[in-house]
Design a protein around this motif. Structure first.
Motif: not given
Length: 431
Positions: A44-47, A102-112
Motif C-alpha cells: 500500500t502506498c499512502m500519504g 514538526g512537534p505538533f504534526g507531520k505530513i508523512v508518505h510511506q509504502v507499507r
C-alpha cells in the motif's frame, strides 16, 4: 532464527525524494528460513497529515488523507524457503503535498507491505518512508520582485515632561529567498528625542500553524543579529546580512492542517518599536533583478521618511523648534550575530558547478544552495535548486545562543499591514 528472516520494502535506485505526479517503483523482498503459508501479500502506498494538541504526542486529534493505493502482489498460497522479490509501481498524485515533520504534526508518505497469514498466525508488516517535494517557484508569488519595506513611528515620553519620537524603517532587497542565499537587510533609524535608543535587533522568525481543535502556533527564532543603538538627535543606518539556512519551504500547498510562514522582525526595546516584514522561502530563486528599496520617492539613499504631523501640539512644535538639527546619517556597527557567516561542509557547492568568486573579497551575493538539506525542527529532507542528486546529509542548523526549548506555543507575529499601521500584533493562519 524464525521463519521470516528478512522482510523489507526497497525503492528503485535507493531514492528517497519524489515529485508529485511521478511514478514510484520498488520491490518487496522476503527471505524465509522455512516455507510460509499465506492468504495474501499486499503493498500500500499512502500519504496523510496528522496533528496533535501536545508537542511530540502520538495521540493525533485531526487527520487528513491524501492518497491510499493498494496492490495485491500474491494470492493465497505458500512461499518456499529462500529469497523472493515482488516488484510494484505506483503513480503519485499531482496534488500530493510536500513532506513535513514538526512537534505538533507531520505530513508523512510511506509504502507499507503486509503478509496476511492464516488464522491464529501473526501477520508480518514492514514500511518504508519516502519524501515528496513540490518545489515552490518564488517567481509564481505575486509582487515577489518588489521592494520589501515597512516603517513605524513611536512617540514616547522621557524625563517626565519631555516627549520625542523614533522613526524605524526596515527593508530587504527581495521578498523571497532560497536556501544558501543572502538576505540583505537595511534599517534606517531617526531618533527625534534627547534620549539614546537601545540596540536594534533583527530576527528571522519561523511560524508554523497547526490546525487541531484550535489553531496552535509554534514560533521560533532562526537567526538573530544585533546592532548598536542610536544617539540622541541622530539619524543612523544599519546594514546587515543573514544567510538563509536549511529551512522548509513557505506554505504547504495541498495541506489544510499545517501552514509555514517566515518573517523578518526589526525591533527596538527602548523605545518599544517593531516592524515585521514577511519573507518567502522557496526552492527556485527569483530570476528578476532586485529593486533597491527606497523609503520614499525622490529621497537619496540612506535618507529616511520625514515625519510631518498635520497639526502638532504646541509643546511638540516648540520642542522641535528648539531641538538640535540632525547631522548626516551615521552607520551603525553590528554587536553580535547568532549565525555562522560561512557555510558548513555539507553546504558546499553542487558537484561540477563552479564556486562563486567575489572580486572584492565580499561574500558572494547568491551562494549555491545545497542539493539536499534537513529542515529546521523536522527530519524531512528536501531539495533546493541545483543539479545535485539525492544524497543523505547530516547537516544541522546553527541556532541562536538564546534559543531554548519551548513549552506552550507563542503568540503569532503581526502581519505586514498591522506592523505598518502600528496595530496590535495578531495574526490569523490564512494571512
Amino acid at each position: 532464527m524464525g521463519r521470516v528472516q528478512l522482510f523489507e520494502v526497497c525503492l528503485s535506485h535507493g531514492r528517497v525524494v519524489y515529485s508529485p505526479g511521478e511514478p514510484l517503483a520498488g520491490a518487496v523482498r522476503v527471505r524465509l528460513g522455512a516455507p510460509l503459508p499465506f492468504r495474501a501479500i499486499r503493498v500500500t502506498c499512502m500519504g496523510s497529515c496528522r496533528v496533535s494538541n501536545k508537542a511530540n504526542d502520538a495521540a493525533w486529534v485531526v487527520e487528513e488523507g491524501y492518497f491510499n493505493s493498494a496492490l495485491s502482489l500474491a494470492d493465497k498460497g505458500s512461499l518456499p524457503a529462500g529469497e523472493h522479490n515482488f516488484p510494484f509501481q505506483f503513480l503519485l498524485p499531482a496534488t500530493a503535498p510536500t513532506s513535513f515533520e514538526g512537534p505538533f504534526g507531520k505530513i508523512v508518505h510511506q509504502v507499507r507491505a503486509t503478509i496476511d497469514t492464516p488464522r491464529f498466525s501473526k501477520d508480518h508488516q514492514c514500511s518504508r518512508v519516502f519524501y515528496i517535494l513540490s518545489p515552490l517557484n518564488l517567481n509564481s508569488i505575486p509582487d515577489i520582485e518588489q521592494p520589501n519595506v515597512a516603517s513605524t513611528t513611536k512617540k514616547f515620553s522621557y524625563k517626565l515632561v519631555k516627549t520625542g519620537s523614533v522613526v524605524l524603517t526596515a527593508s530587504t532587497d527581495l521578498r523571497g529567498y532560497v536556501v544558501g542565499q543572502v538576505l540583505r537587510l537595511q534599517a534606517d533609524i531617526e531618533n527625534q528625542s534627547g534620549k539614546d535608543t537601545s540596540p536594534v535587533v533583527a530576527s528571522l522568525l519561523q511560524k508554523v500553524s497547526y490546525k487541531a481543535k484550535r489553531w496552535i502556533y509554534d514560533v521560533r527564532t532562526i537567526a538573530e543579529v544585533e546592532g548598536a543603538g542610536v544617539k540622541a538627535w541622530r539619524r543612523a543606518q544599519w546594514q546587515e546580512q543573514i544567510l538563509v539556512p536549511a529551512l522548509p519551504q513557505s506554505a504547504l500547498p495541498g495541506c489544510s492542517l499545517i501552514h509555514v510562514d517566515y518573517y523578518l522582525q526589526v525591533s527596538l526595546k527602548v523605545p518599544e518599536a517593531t516592524v515585521t516584514l514577511p519573507v518567502f522561502i522557496g526552492n527556485i530563486a527569483v530570476n528578476h533583478a532586485p529593486l533597491s528599496p527606497r523609503p520614499g520617492p525622490g529621497l537619496p539613499p540612506g535618507a529616511s521618511i520625514p515625519v510631518v504631523p498635520s497639526a502638532p501640539p504646541q509643546e511638540e512644535a516648540e520642542a522641535a523648534a528648539s531641538s538640535p538639527h540632525f547631522a548626516d546619517a551615521v552607520s551603525l556597527s553590528t554587536k553580535s550575530h547568532s549565525q555562522q557567516q560561512s557555510l558548513p561542509a555539507t553546504f558546499s557547492s553542487v558537484p561540477a558547478a563552479p564556486e562563486p568568486r567575489p572580486q572584492d573579497g565580499s561574500p558572494a551575493p547568491h551562494p549555491l544552495p545545497p542539493p539536499l538539506c534537513i529542515s529546521t525542527g523536522a527530519t524531512v529532507p528536501y531539495f533546493a535548486e541545483g543539479s545535485g542528486g539525492p544524497v543523505p546529509t547530516t547537516s544541522t542548523l546553527i541556532l541562536p545562543p538564546e534559543y531554548s526549548s519551548w513549552g506552550y506555543p507563542y503568540e503569532a507575529p503581526p502581519s505586514y499591514e498591522q506592523s505598518c499601521g502600528g496595530a496590535d500584533p495578531s495574526l490569523t493562519p490564512g494571512s
